[in-house]
Motif scaffolding. Structure first.
Motif, short mmCIF file in Angstrom:
data_model
loop_
_atom_site.label_atom_id
_atom_site.label_comp_id
_atom_site.label_asym_id
_atom_site.label_seq_id
_atom_site.Cartn_x
_atom_site.Cartn_y
_atom_site.Cartn_z
N VAL A 1 0.83 -1.21 0.00
CA VAL A 1 0.00 0.00 0.00
C VAL A 1 0.86 1.26 0.00
CG1 VAL A 1 -2.05 -1.05 1.04
CG2 VAL A 1 -0.30 0.00 2.51
N THR A 2 2.07 1.16 0.54
CA THR A 2 2.94 2.34 0.52
C THR A 2 3.30 2.68 -0.93
OG1 THR A 2 3.84 1.61 2.62
CG2 THR A 2 5.02 3.36 1.51
N ILE A 3 3.54 1.64 -1.72
CA ILE A 3 3.83 1.88 -3.14
C ILE A 3 2.63 2.56 -3.80
CG2 ILE A 3 4.18 0.69 -5.36
CD1 ILE A 3 5.77 -1.43 -3.66
N ASP A 4 1.43 2.18 -3.35
CA ASP A 4 0.22 2.81 -3.89
C ASP A 4 0.01 4.22 -3.36
OD1 ASP A 4 -0.21 0.52 -5.24
OD2 ASP A 4 -1.75 -0.28 -3.87
N GLY A 5 0.92 4.69 -2.52
CA GLY A 5 0.85 6.08 -2.04
C GLY A 5 -0.03 6.28 -0.82
N ALA A 6 -0.25 5.25 -0.02
CA ALA A 6 -1.10 5.39 1.16
C ALA A 6 -0.36 6.15 2.25
CB ALA A 6 -1.51 4.01 1.67
N ASN A 7 -1.09 7.04 2.96
CA ASN A 7 -0.46 7.73 4.09
C ASN A 7 -0.61 6.86 5.34
OD1 ASN A 7 -3.04 8.09 5.14
ND2 ASN A 7 -3.26 10.12 4.17
N SER A 8 -0.10 7.36 6.46
CA SER A 8 -0.05 6.47 7.63
C SER A 8 -1.46 6.16 8.16
CB SER A 8 0.84 7.06 8.72
OG SER A 8 0.41 8.36 9.05
N TRP A 9 -2.38 7.13 8.07
CA TRP A 9 -3.75 6.84 8.49
C TRP A 9 -4.35 5.74 7.60
CZ3 TRP A 9 -7.46 6.31 11.72
CH2 TRP A 9 -8.77 6.14 11.28
N GLN A 10 -4.12 5.88 6.29
CA GLN A 10 -4.67 4.88 5.38
C GLN A 10 -4.03 3.50 5.62
OE1 GLN A 10 -3.79 7.25 1.96
NE2 GLN A 10 -5.98 7.59 1.49
N ARG A 11 -2.75 3.50 5.93
CA ARG A 11 -2.11 2.21 6.23
C ARG A 11 -2.77 1.58 7.47
NH1 ARG A 11 2.99 4.71 4.96
NH2 ARG A 11 3.43 5.01 7.16
N PHE A 12 -3.05 2.43 8.46
CA PHE A 12 -3.68 1.93 9.67
C PHE A 12 -5.09 1.41 9.37
CE2 PHE A 12 -6.45 2.87 13.37
CZ PHE A 12 -5.91 1.95 14.25
N ARG A 13 -5.83 2.23 8.60
CA ARG A 13 -7.24 1.92 8.35
C ARG A 13 -7.41 0.69 7.45
NH1 ARG A 13 -11.07 0.21 7.76
NH2 ARG A 13 -13.22 0.91 7.40
N TYR A 14 -6.57 0.57 6.43
CA TYR A 14 -6.81 -0.48 5.44
C TYR A 14 -5.91 -1.71 5.59
CZ TYR A 14 -9.82 3.01 3.46
OH TYR A 14 -10.82 3.94 3.31
N VAL A 15 -4.84 -1.59 6.37
CA VAL A 15 -4.01 -2.78 6.59
C VAL A 15 -4.08 -3.22 8.05
CG1 VAL A 15 -1.72 -3.80 6.47
CG2 VAL A 15 -2.44 -2.13 4.74
N THR A 16 -3.67 -2.30 8.95
CA THR A 16 -3.54 -2.70 10.35
C THR A 16 -4.87 -3.18 10.93
OG1 THR A 16 -1.90 -0.95 10.52
CG2 THR A 16 -2.60 -1.97 12.56
N LEU A 17 -5.90 -2.35 10.84
CA LEU A 17 -7.16 -2.70 11.49
C LEU A 17 -7.75 -4.02 10.99
CD1 LEU A 17 -9.42 0.36 12.37
CD2 LEU A 17 -8.23 -1.26 13.87
N PRO A 18 -7.89 -4.19 9.68
CA PRO A 18 -8.45 -5.48 9.22
C PRO A 18 -7.58 -6.66 9.62
CG PRO A 18 -8.22 -3.93 7.38
CD PRO A 18 -7.66 -3.26 8.57
N GLN A 19 -6.27 -6.49 9.56
CA GLN A 19 -5.37 -7.60 9.91
C GLN A 19 -5.41 -7.89 11.41
OE1 GLN A 19 -3.19 -9.66 8.07
NE2 GLN A 19 -4.49 -8.97 6.39
#
Lengths: 278, 423, 284
Positions: free
Chosen positions: C183-201
Motif C-alpha cells: 500500500v505504501t507503493i500505492d501512495g497510502a499515508n499512515s492513516w490509510q495504512r492503519f485503516r486499510y491494513v492494520t485494522l483489518p489484519q
C-alpha cells in the motif's frame, strides 16, 4: 540510536512517559519497603525528595518477610503458575486446534461453552467448587491449586483466534502429504505458534499469580500457601504491617519481571518475519 | 513449628513401634485451629496446650482478617471436618449459630460464667444457649498528643472517670489545636465502622439501631440518631476529622504527629511507644452532655465446628483457651487486647500498667473502669452482620458529605427489606 | 475424512478441556443457579430471589453503575493499549524495557495495588500533591460520588492496559510487512495504512482483547472492595461487589446467586453482540 528520526524520538518520549507513569506507584511501594513503618505515610504531601526516596533506610521489613515462610510461598506460587502454564498449554492448544481447524457437528456449541466458562465469576462459584474439590480430597494439595487454572476458556479463545488466522493452504498441503490431524497440529501449527503460545502462557501465569480467594480456601496450610495469601497475612484485625506488605509486593512483581525479560526475544520474533501467515 | 512437632512425634512413633511400646502414641491426633491471627500470636497458647496434652498436635491455619467470613462460609458451611476449632468475631455468633456453623457449648456455661462478665457472656448467646466461649475483649481510650496541646495552650485531659470530657468539649479543643498547627483535631480510629460509632448513638440515648424482640427491626432514624449522626457529619464538614484516609492507615496520622485527639484501643500502644518523638497521654473516651458514657467492647470468641473431626479435643482446647487462666493469659501474650477471663485479666493489665511509668497506670485505670462499667456490646441479632454492612456504608456516605437525614432514611429502608429476608 | 471420524478426532482433542471446564466451572455454576431459585427457607424452586433483587434499588443501581462503567472503561483501555502497541511496534530502542514496566502492574496482588492507590487518592495523598504542583486545587477523589468511579477506572486501567497491550503487540507483529509495502507503493499515508491494513489484519486479536477485556471489567471486584466498598452513595457499587457483599457479608446466598446469574447472562449477551460486531461477513 543514531539513526532515530525526530518522529521516532517523540514516539519514544511518549512511550517512556507512559512507562514512568506506570512504574511510579511500584517505585513508591518498593522504596516504602525500606522505610521505617512510621515514615511510610509521612512524606505524602507536599511533595519533596523524601516522597520518592527514603531518608531513613531500614532492612527490617525485608528481614521480617524472609524470616516468615515467604520463600516457601514464592516457591509455591511459581510452581503452581509454571505447572498450570505447562498443563494448560497442552489442554488448551489441543482444544483450540479442534475448534479452529476440524469441522465437526456441535462446534459452535463447544465454543460457546468455552466462552461461557470464562464469563463465570470465579469468586462467585468458589464455594461450590470447593465442595467439588473436597470430594476429590484435593484440599491442601498442589493439584487443588493447579487444576482450576488448566481448563482456561480464555486461553482456548486466544489460541483459536490465532489458529483461525493461519492460512488454510497449510493444512490442505498437510492433508495432501497424508498427515493426520495430530501431525498437522504438531508439525505445522505448533511451530508457527510460538508467540501465541507465549501470550497464552501469560494469561495462565497471571491467572495463578493473581489468584487469591481460591488458594485461600483450598490450600491455606503453610506448606501450600501462595505468595498473594502470604502477603495478605501481614495485616490482621489490629495491625497492618505496611512495610512488610510492600516488601512482599516488591518481590512478587520482581519475579514476573525477570521472566518477562527472559522471554523478551520471543515477543519480537514474529511469524510474519518467516512469511508463514496469510 | 507444628510441622517440626509433627515430625518429632513421627520419629517418636517409629521408635515406639520398633520397641513395641504402648499404643497411646499411635493415637496422636491433629487438631485444626483456624484464626485470622498471625502464627506468633497464638503460638504460646498452642504450646501451653500441647504441653498438657502431648497426644494432641494443634495445627494453626491463619487466613487474612477480611477473608475469615468467606472461609467459614465455604469450609464450615460445606460441612468440612478439617476445621475443628476456630475464632469467631463475637457479634457474628448469633448469625453463625442460626446457620448451624457453631456447635452448642451450653454444657460449658457454668464454667464460663465463673470467669467471664455478663457482657461477654451475652454476646456469645443465641436463643438462650451459648455457642462459643469468650476469649478476648476490647475497649478504647482517647489518646492525645501533648506537643500539639502544648502549642495550643490546652490543658491535658485527666484520666479519671470524673475527668471525662464531653464530645463538644473535645471538638472545641481539637479546633484550637488545629488553629495552632495540628493537621487533624479529633479522630475516632475506625472512623466509619459501626464498632467505633455505636458509642455515639448509645451515649446520646438513641439506642443501637436495632429493636424488637429478635433485634431485627431497624431504628436508625429516631431524633437521637439524627442528632448524633449530625454531630458525626460535622466532624468532617469542619475538617476536624479527615475524609478519605482509610481506617488501616489511620494510626499513622497519630504517629506522624498530625493528630491532637485520637480514640483507639490498646493495640496502638506498641506502635505509639515505638515512635520516636511522639509524646502522648491517655484519657477516657468522651460522652455526650446529658447522656451516658459508652465504650465499644468485644472481640473474638472461640468456637467449635459442629463438623469437627475431633469434637472432644476441640472442646478441650477451647476450654484451655478461654476458661483456664493459664491458657487465657498465654493467648494474649503476643496480642495487645485483654482476655475476658477475669483471673488472666489481672495479670494482663499489669503488663499494660508497666508499659510506661506515666501512661501505663493511667491506661490500667481507664481500661479496667470502662470494661467494668461502660462497655456496650453490639446488638445481639442474627441480622447483625447485614446490619453492620449497611450501616458502615451509610456512615461512609455521611463522612463523605451525604445529607444525614436522607442517608439514614435510605439505610432504614434497606435494612427493612434485607432483614425481612433473614427473619 | 468422514463426518464421524472428524467428530471423533475433535472429541479427542477437546476432551481434557471440556471435562475440566464442566467439572471446574459449569457444575459449580449450576449449583449457583440452583441456589438462585431457592427463596430463603424454601425447598421448591421459584423466582422470588430474582423479583427481590430487581425490586431492590441497591441492586438496580449497581446494574446501571456497572453498565455505565463498562461503556467507559473498555473503549478507554483498548484505545490506550492499542495506541501504545502501535508505538511499540515501531521497534525503537529500549521499547522492550518500557513494555515490561507497563506490563508489571498486572503481576502485583490486587489487594496491594489497591492499597497503593488508596494512598495515592487520599485527599492529602500523592496525586493531590502532584496536581498541586500545577496549581490544581485539592480534589476529593474516592470521597466524591462524582469522582470515585473515575478513580476506580484509573486504577484498573493501570493494571490492565499493559496486559491488553501485550496481546495487541503480538497481533501487530503477525501482520506481514509485504502488505504495508504494497500500500505504501500505492501512495497510502499512515492513516490509510492503519485503516486499510492494520485494522483489518488485527481483527482477530482485537476481538479477543475486546471480549476478554469486557469480561474482565465486568468481574472487577478487589479494587472496589478495598478502595470504596461501593460508595460514596453507591457510585462505585459494581455488580461483583454487590454479589460478594450479599454472599459473604449479608449472608444472603440466594440473592447473591441470583445476582451472579443475572451478571453472567448480561455479559453473555454483550459478548455475543461483540462477536457479531467484529465478525467479518460471518467468518467468525
Amino acid at each position: 540510536m543514531r539513526n532515530m528520526s525526530a518522529r521516532g524520538a517523540l514516539q519514544l518520549a511518549v512511550i517512556a512517559a507512559f512507562g514512568l507513569l506506570f512504574v511510579l506507584p511500584l517505585w513508591w511501594v518498593s522504596i516504602s519497603a525500606f522505610r521505617p513503618e512510621d515514615d511510610i505515610f509521612r512524606y505524602l504531601n507536599p511533595l519533596s525528595l523524601w516522597t520518592f526516596f527514603p531518608n531513613r533506610v531500614t532492612f527490617e521489613h525485608i528481614v521480617t518477610l524472609w524470616t516468615s515462610p515467604f520463600a516457601r510461598a514464592i516457591f509455591n506460587s511459581l510452581f503452581v503458575a509454571i505447572a498450570t502454564v505447562a498443563g494448560g498449554l497442552v489442554v488448551c492448544t489441543l482444544a483450540a486446534f479442534a475448534l479452529a481447524v476440524i469441522e465437526f457437528p456441535g462446534r459452535s456449541l463447544v465454543f460457546t461453552i468455552m466462552i461461557v466458562s470464562f464469563l463465570i465469576p470465579f469468586d462467585a462459584i468458589a464455594v461450590p467448587l470447593y465442595n467439588v474439590m473436597r470430594g476429590f480430597g484435593l484440599q491442601n494439595s498442589y493439584l487443588g491449586l493447579i487444576l482450576p487454572g488448566i481448563g482456561n476458556g480464555l486461553t482456548v479463545f486466544l489460541l483459536r483466534q490465532f489458529f483461525l488466522g493461519l492460512p488454510s493452504d497449510l493444512r490442505e498441503a498437510g492433508m495432501i502429504d497424508g498427515m493426520g490431524y495430530f501431525q498437522i497440529f504438531w508439525r505445522i501449527y505448533l511451530p508457527l505458534s510460538v508467540p501465541a503460545l507465549i501470550s497464552a502462557g501469560l494469561i495462565m501465569f497471571i491467572f495463578q499469580w493473581q489468584a487469591y480467594l481460591w488458594p485461600l480456601l483450598i490450600a491455606p496450610a503453610t506448606e501450600y500457601k501462595v505468595a498473594a495469601v502470604a502477603i495478605a497475612q501481614f495485616s490482621s484485625a489490629y495491625d497492618v504491617n505496611f512495610g512488610v506488605i510492600f516488601a512482599g509486593a516488591m518481590f512478587v512483581s520482581l519475579i514476573p519481571m525477570v521472566i518477562l525479560v527472559a522471554f523478551q526475544q520471543y515477543f519480537t520474533t514474529s511469524v510474519a518475519a518467516t512469511g508463514g501467515k496469510e | 513449628m507444628s510441622f517440626a512437632i509433627k515430625k518429632l512425634s513421627l520419629v517418636a512413633l517409629a521408635g515406639m513401634l520398633a520397641y513395641g511400646a504402648s499404643p497411646v502414641f499411635a493415637q496422636t491426633i491433629t487438631l485444626n485451629f483456624l484464626t485470622a491471627e498471625k502464627d506468633e500470636t497464638v503460638a504460646p497458647v498452642i504450646e501451653g496446650f500441647e504441653k498438657l496434652h502431648p497426644d494432641i498436635d494443634v495445627v494453626h491455619t491463619t487466613v487474612p482478617f477480611d477473608s475469615m467470613n468467606a472461609t467459614i462460609e465455604a469450609r464450615v458451611g460445606g460441612q468440612d471436618p478439617s476445621i475443628d476449632v476456630f475464632l469467631v468475631d463475637s457479634p457474628r455468633v448469633p448469625a453463625m449459630a442460626s446457620r448451624g456453623y457453631l456447635a452448642n457449648l451450653n454444657d460449658e456455661r457454668e464454667k464460663a460464667d465463673a470467669v467471664s462478665n455478663d457482657v461477654a457472656m451475652g454476646i456469645i448467646s443465641y436463643k438462650g444457649d451459648i455457642f462459643a466461649l469468650p476469649a478476648w475483649t476490647s475497649t478504647q481510650m482517647m489518646f492525645y498528643n501533648k506537643d500539639l496541646l502544648d502549642k495550643a495552650g490546652i490543658a491535658y485531659p485527666g484520666f479519671k472517670a470524673e475527668d471525662r470530657l464531653t464530645y463538644d468539649q473535645v471538638v472545641d479543643e481539637a479546633k484550637k489545636a488545629q488553629a495552632a498547627g495540628a493537621k487533624y483535631g479529633f479522630i475516632p480510629e475506625q472512623i466509619d465502622r459501626y464498632y467505633q460509632l455505636q458509642p455515639l448513638f448509645e451515649s446520646i440515648g438513641g439506642g443501637p439501631g436495632l429493636t424488637g424482640e429478635d433485634m431485627l427491626t431497624p431504628d436508625v432514624t429516631n431524633p437521637k440518631w439524627i442528632e448524633a449522626a449530625t454531630f458525626y457529619s460535622s466532624l468532617f464538614e469542619s475538617g476536624v476529622s479527615p475524609r478519605g484516609v482509610p481506617v488501616d492507615q489511620m494510626s499513622s496520622t497519630f504517629t506522624s504527629g498530625d493528630t491532637a485527639f485520637y480514640i483507639g484501643g490498646p493495640w496502638n500502644f506498641a506502635a505509639f511507644n515505638a515512635t520516636e518523638g511522639l509524646h502522648y497521654g491517655v484519657a477516657p473516651v468522651p460522652y455526650f452532655a446529658g447522656g451516658k458514657p459508652v465504650v465499644p467492647t468485644d472481640s473474638w470468641a472461640i468456637a467449635v465446628s459442629p463438623y469437627a473431626a475431633h469434637p472432644a479435643e476441640a472442646k478441650m482446647f477451647a476450654e484451655y483457651f478461654s476458661l483456664d487462666p493459664e491458657g487465657a493469659l498465654l493467648s494474649v501474650k503476643n496480642n495487645p487486647i485483654p482476655p475476658v477471663n477475669e483471673i488472666a485479666y489481672k495479670t494482663y493489665i499489669e503488663t499494660i500498667a508497666g508499659l510506661d511509668p506515666e501512661i501505663g497506670p493511667a491506661a490500667k485505670e481507664i481500661m479496667t473502669y470502662e470494661l467494668a462499667n461502660n462497655s456496650v456490646s453490639r446488638p445481639r441479632s442474627i441480622g447483625y452482620v447485614a446490619f453492620e454492612e449497611i450501616m458502615n456504608r451509610a456512615f461512609s456516605d455521611i463522612r463523605n458529605g451525604s445529607a444525614v437525614q436522607a442517608t439514614l432514611d435510605q439505610a432504614q429502608q434497606q435494612l427493612t427489606s434485607t432483614l425481612a429476608r433473614i427473619q | 475424512m468422514t463426518r464421524n471420524k472428524k467428530l471423533l478426532w475433535a472429541l479427542l482433542f477437546l476432551a481434557p478441556a471440556i471435562i475440566s471446564v464442566i467439572i471446574l466451572r459449569l457444575w459449580p455454576a449450576l449449583m449457583a443457579l440452583h441456589e438462585s431459585l431457592l427463596a430463603p427457607r424454601a425447598s421448591t424452586y421459584s423466582f422470588e430471589n430474582y423479583t427481590y433483587i430487581f425490586s431492590d434499588p441497591v441492586f438496580r443501581g449497581s446494574l446501571w453503575t456497572t453498565l455505565f462503567y463498562s461503556v467507559i472503561v473498555n473503549p478507554l483501555q483498548i484505545a490506550v493499549a492499542l495506541g501504545l502497541a502501535l508505538l511499540m511496534n515501531n521497534k525503537l530502542p529500549t521499547t522492550g524495557f518500557w513494555r515490561t514496566l507497563i506490563l508489571l502492574p498486572v503481576a502485583i496482588p490486587q489487594s496491594v495495588s489497591a492499597v497503593v492507590w488508596s494512598v495515592g487518592f487520599r485527599p492529602d495523598g500523592l496525586i493531590n500533591a502532584l496536581l498541586g504542583m500545577f496549581g490544581i486545587g485539592e480534589q476529593r477523589f474516592l470521597t466524591s460520588p462524582e469522582q470515585a468511579l473515575a478513580c476506580i477506572i484509573i486504577m484498573v486501567s493501570w493494571v490492565g492496559v499493559g496486559y491488553w497491550m501485550t496481546f495487541l503487540i503480538a497481533g501487530l507483529q503477525d501482520i506481514p510487512k509485504s502488505l504495508y509495502e504494497a500500500v505504501t507503493i500505492d501512495g497510502a499515508n499512515s492513516w490509510q495504512r492503519f485503516r486499510y491494513v492494520t485494522l483489518p489484519q488485527l481483527r482477530r486479536p482485537l476481538t479477543f482483547v475486546l471480549v476478554a477485556d469486557t469480561v474482565a471489567n465486568f468481574l472487577v471486584f478487589a479494587p472496589v472492595q478495598i478502595l470504596t466498598k461501593g460508595g460514596p452513595q453507591g457510585s462505585t457499587n459494581l455488580i461483583m461487589n454487590e454479589v460478594y457483599t450479599r454472599a459473604f457479608l449479608s449472608g444472603d446466598k440466594g440473592s447473591a446467586a441470583a445476582a451472579t446469574v443475572v451478571l453472567v447472562l448480561m455479559v453473555l449477551i454483550i459478548v455475543l453482540l461483540q462477536f457479531r460486531l467484529m465478525s467479518d461477513k460471518g467468518a467468525d
